[in-house]
Enzyme design. Sequence first.
Site, short mmCIF file in Angstrom:
data_model
loop_
_atom_site.label_atom_id
_atom_site.label_comp_id
_atom_site.label_asym_id
_atom_site.label_seq_id
_atom_site.Cartn_x
_atom_site.Cartn_y
_atom_site.Cartn_z
CD1 TRP A 202 0.67 -0.51 3.06
CD2 TRP A 202 -0.84 1.04 3.60
NE1 TRP A 202 0.91 -0.12 4.35
CE2 TRP A 202 0.01 0.83 4.72
CE3 TRP A 202 -1.86 1.97 3.71
CZ2 TRP A 202 -0.15 1.52 5.92
CZ3 TRP A 202 -2.03 2.65 4.91
CH2 TRP A 202 -1.17 2.44 5.99
CG ASP A 203 4.81 0.81 1.49
OD1 ASP A 203 3.90 0.10 1.91
OD2 ASP A 203 5.96 0.83 1.97
CD GLU B 100 1.86 -4.66 9.22
OE1 GLU B 100 3.02 -4.58 9.64
OE2 GLU B 100 1.57 -4.82 8.02
CE LYS C 150 5.45 -2.42 11.95
NZ LYS C 150 5.15 -3.26 10.79
CD GLN C 151 2.29 1.02 10.25
OE1 GLN C 151 2.94 0.00 10.35
NE2 GLN C 151 2.04 1.58 9.09
#
Lengths: 602, 602
Positions: free
Chosen positions: B201-202, B343, B454-455
């Site tokens: 998806w980046d 994630e 995580k993000q």
Amino acid sequence: MAQPHLLASRLTLAFKAGGEAELLTGISTDIWDINGPHLNDFSYKTGPVLMAEARTCEHGIPVAVAQSAHCDFACEESRETTDAGVYRRIRFSAKAGEPYTVTLFAAVYTGIDDPEPGKLASVLCEKALTDGFSYCLFAHKKAWDEIWKHSAVELTGCEEAAQALNASLYHLHSIAPRHARALSIPARGLSGQTYKGAVFWDSEIFLFPVFVHTEPDLAKALLRYRIETLPGALKKASEYGFRGAFYPWESQEGGTEGCSDYNVTDVFTHRPVRTYFRDKQIHISGDIAYALWRYYEITGDRSLLRDGGAEVIMQCARFYLSRAHRRVDRDKVELLDVVGPDEYHERVNNNAFTNQMAAHCMSLALKLAEVFEDDPGVIEELVKKLDYEEDLKLIKEIAPKLHPAITQGAVVEQFDGYFQLEDCTLDTVRSRVLDEREYWGTNNGVAAHTRIIKQADVIAMMALFPELFSDETVERNWRFYEPRTEHGSSLSACMYALTACRINRPDLAWEYFMRTASIDFAGGGKHWAGDIYIGGTHPAANGGAWMIAVLGFAGLSVKNGEISLNPRLPKQIKSLRFPVTLKGKRVTVTVTEDGWNVKPDS
Amino acid sequence: MAQPHLLASRLTLAFKAGGEAELLTGISTDIWDINGPHLNDFSYKTGPVLMAEARTCEHGIPVAVAQSAHCDFACEESRETTDAGVYRRIRFSAKAGEPYTVTLFAAVYTGIDDPEPGKLASVLCEKALTDGFSYCLFAHKKAWDEIWKHSAVELTGCEEAAQALNASLYHLHSIAPRHARALSIPARGLSGQTYKGAVFWDSEIFLFPVFVHTEPDLAKALLRYRIETLPGALKKASEYGFRGAFYPWESQEGGTEGCSDYNVTDVFTHRPVRTYFRDKQIHISGDIAYALWRYYEITGDRSLLRDGGAEVIMQCARFYLSRAHRRVDRDKVELLDVVGPDEYHERVNNNAFTNQMAAHCMSLALKLAEVFEDDPGVIEELVKKLDYEEDLKLIKEIAPKLHPAITQGAVVEQFDGYFQLEDCTLDTVRSRVLDEREYWGTNNGVAAHTRIIKQADVIAMMALFPELFSDETVERNWRFYEPRTEHGSSLSACMYALTACRINRPDLAWEYFMRTASIDFAGGGKHWAGDIYIGGTHPAANGGAWMIAVLGFAGLSVKNGEISLNPRLPKQIKSLRFPVTLKGKRVTVTVTEDGWNVKPDS
């Protein structure tokens, strides 16, 4: 057994040489408690009767233990209290070869029995002293004789099997809550603190059958425990955002959930492992509804349904309704993210056992009206009280859609995607084990992504719902799942044995029977789950041994007080003779290689 | 850069003492391949042009590497072939202090370029020899000048920032697939084999923005890759029992899924760990639809939608429709058992980001008809071709119900039950780490049952859908989630920085900007996930650096070719000047502390 609060023991000592002897006896409160101390606020009393009293930490319930003693010889007795106990020190001059007999009585009462348990304990100890050991022993034996009369199974052909089976029943009857109106049996009985004294589905699926056939009042007490703890189940469902009754996986006092989110310790990191027994093993509610219905079916007695049982069934059905999902773009009803009996595969979708249990529970909610056809007010009032009208309509629509897809003659998939898992042998999985104490389940256990299962799952469904499956279907599923089952739970063997009898293969059932019946007789079984000790006696296996002998080998089934038999004796068994209690009357069933008969007891 | 198949290098040697010199150069095929060998069937040719040819193991695609060399001094050359390479040995008499210059050209072609890649490689090497190094360098520089013209960002006030930002763009442009009509960019660019060259998806969320604003044809190539790989996404959805398009989490050649079910190795047992990126990170389809729509919104060009983009959006919406569930007893629509951008928390229900992405995707499927209002046949034909009539009706009903519940001013719960997780600090979680390489996610990672993420997840949603959230809401959520974010992915900083700019706190964004922009300039970043090396360059962070500078600090937004600016310069930046390409024309935007202007390029 005549007096469940009393413990009597007699000790005869003899000495090789004469001299001054000293005997220390009393009540030690220096005890190991699982998960930290259970009691506080200790106090001690000395006197002819020693007494230790304390309170439980959580609810402050008083607990009292008393001790009295009698020596049949001249002695001096002094008493003392320490930080953790109260003792009597008995001194006497002993002669070589002479017998010295000491009789000890201990009594235990708690605040649940009486607001002043100390008084009762003290009185009981004094009374026992007056009655004497022989009288107590006589009363005890008499009580056991009565129990054996309605429960002993006489098995000929294999002495070892006969002993193991009756040892199982001995364990079971030792812990049966005869003194209580509404109480169940913990997963390790009274043999230890493992599983925290909690009540599991074992009670309804593995213990209930023996009692409902031999001592229906006990079966009633087990189920009344669930009826009385309904509020706990309603609360649990609501805490998870659902309606109805979601019974605890490990039911504690008052029906509170005793199961933690972390039931296993990872042996590699020593971290607690998130398991999903508490929140996802939802078949428990259906198991209870199943037993309530079986009680009615077997005894024909609908009083339990009337006195709360029907409400439990309706609330359990409502729980499944609120736990079920429909696919948005098609008419498929699903139970997602559950754990079935096979706990090695967590968070699965549409576990066949669970779906069947839920669909069955819903169908029972619909059948209740028929049971009370002649007295329709019973259910009508409940429907009104529980605001259940809409739910009934929805249940009618949903229940048929929830049943697992069954193609007779084909293997039932344990859950969505099970057939896509690695198909390896049990030995392969075992060869991957790095630490004998490691847990095989959770996301990354050695079994989790293989077809190896912990215990009967599809086969348990076939054992509990025999009428849904043809012999051929049971046989194919048995042959598929049996080699893939670790039997890592004492609940597994019974289900495999019952289904083996069903397909007329008692030879295959024999090994399971012996394993189950001798579990607490020969030792063995699994003692560790991760870093946690899970040893102790296995009431569910004890109940399972009876189930295999009576429901499997003898092929007994009872419907509304009427017996039918379909014997499948293995070659090791010459005959089986056992009592069954039906509508308050006892009959004796005899099964031999040549046939069977049923005789009412004189 | 002028000739992407050519590599030119020039080497000048000088010796401290005279003597006979020997230089070995050529093509080695003794290379390390991630996950086992990628090539087989090696063959070698010698001659003025050396040649190594092989085939890829899986698809048998031929690959050819050629080399030519020129020495500006008298020498003897011999050629040799070994088991794993072809070489030329250059011998000459060297004098002390004299310069000896060797020019080497290498060419790479594959069967995707031409059926006879060896021929092309050979011809290119010969041509380069004829053209000479200086000419090649000139052409290369000219091509780069052209790229910088439409992409360089001139940042004053902080030299380090300016260098890092343009280094990011250098990395990005070095790997941009200018030579292809439909191709995307792997997660580690061309810097290594990590992530197997797969597209994540980046591409749509972190790389697409810089290209759509500066070189829309490249943005188009990235999206065309998704359009052309739609069959792979349809296949993946169907394999999981769903309809529509479920794009691969790691998209390989032809849109096959490259992501494994086991992405991490447990550092304690060295066993592969089951992760759920492949099967549950379903936001990927919505991310692609999002970018397709942004392309249309920013450029006003609807050709991409017409040429397959609309079909992709419709199939992605259909996927969400078939992936969504409704509670049986109430009208609640849910996306269950998913993994969001964070994630570390797998298998969650109703991840806000995912639900919003899915709802948005569905709403786009409905909006397509408006885009082609003047040409209704486009969508009508698609609806017919895809048998989409019923889906459209259902989407109209479902899409509004799928949006996450948003209360302005309140913290959005990342997923159902997130607020019930342990609320500890990042340091606490770090203190529980036993092995620096251990993975924090999966069922029992140190972060999995805490609120540490995580993000960016909720914050990523707020960055991508700014219009749905008030400033106050963004600020509250930023303050809540920021201290709970590990930024364990290079994709995190950009989202936090963009939202910090949004709430007028460029000071908070500055640190993220520097971290993102210098990730491949200063080194750093995370190099291990479990036992697996994940190092290399970070194209998504490179794109993120541009996003923060231009969309965040300069506050650029473009809708249908019209620019608006809302600058939020941090104190470290005095001015920003950058080109934007709109409807085929380039403008230069200048933002200073005093204001901004937009000038068309002459």
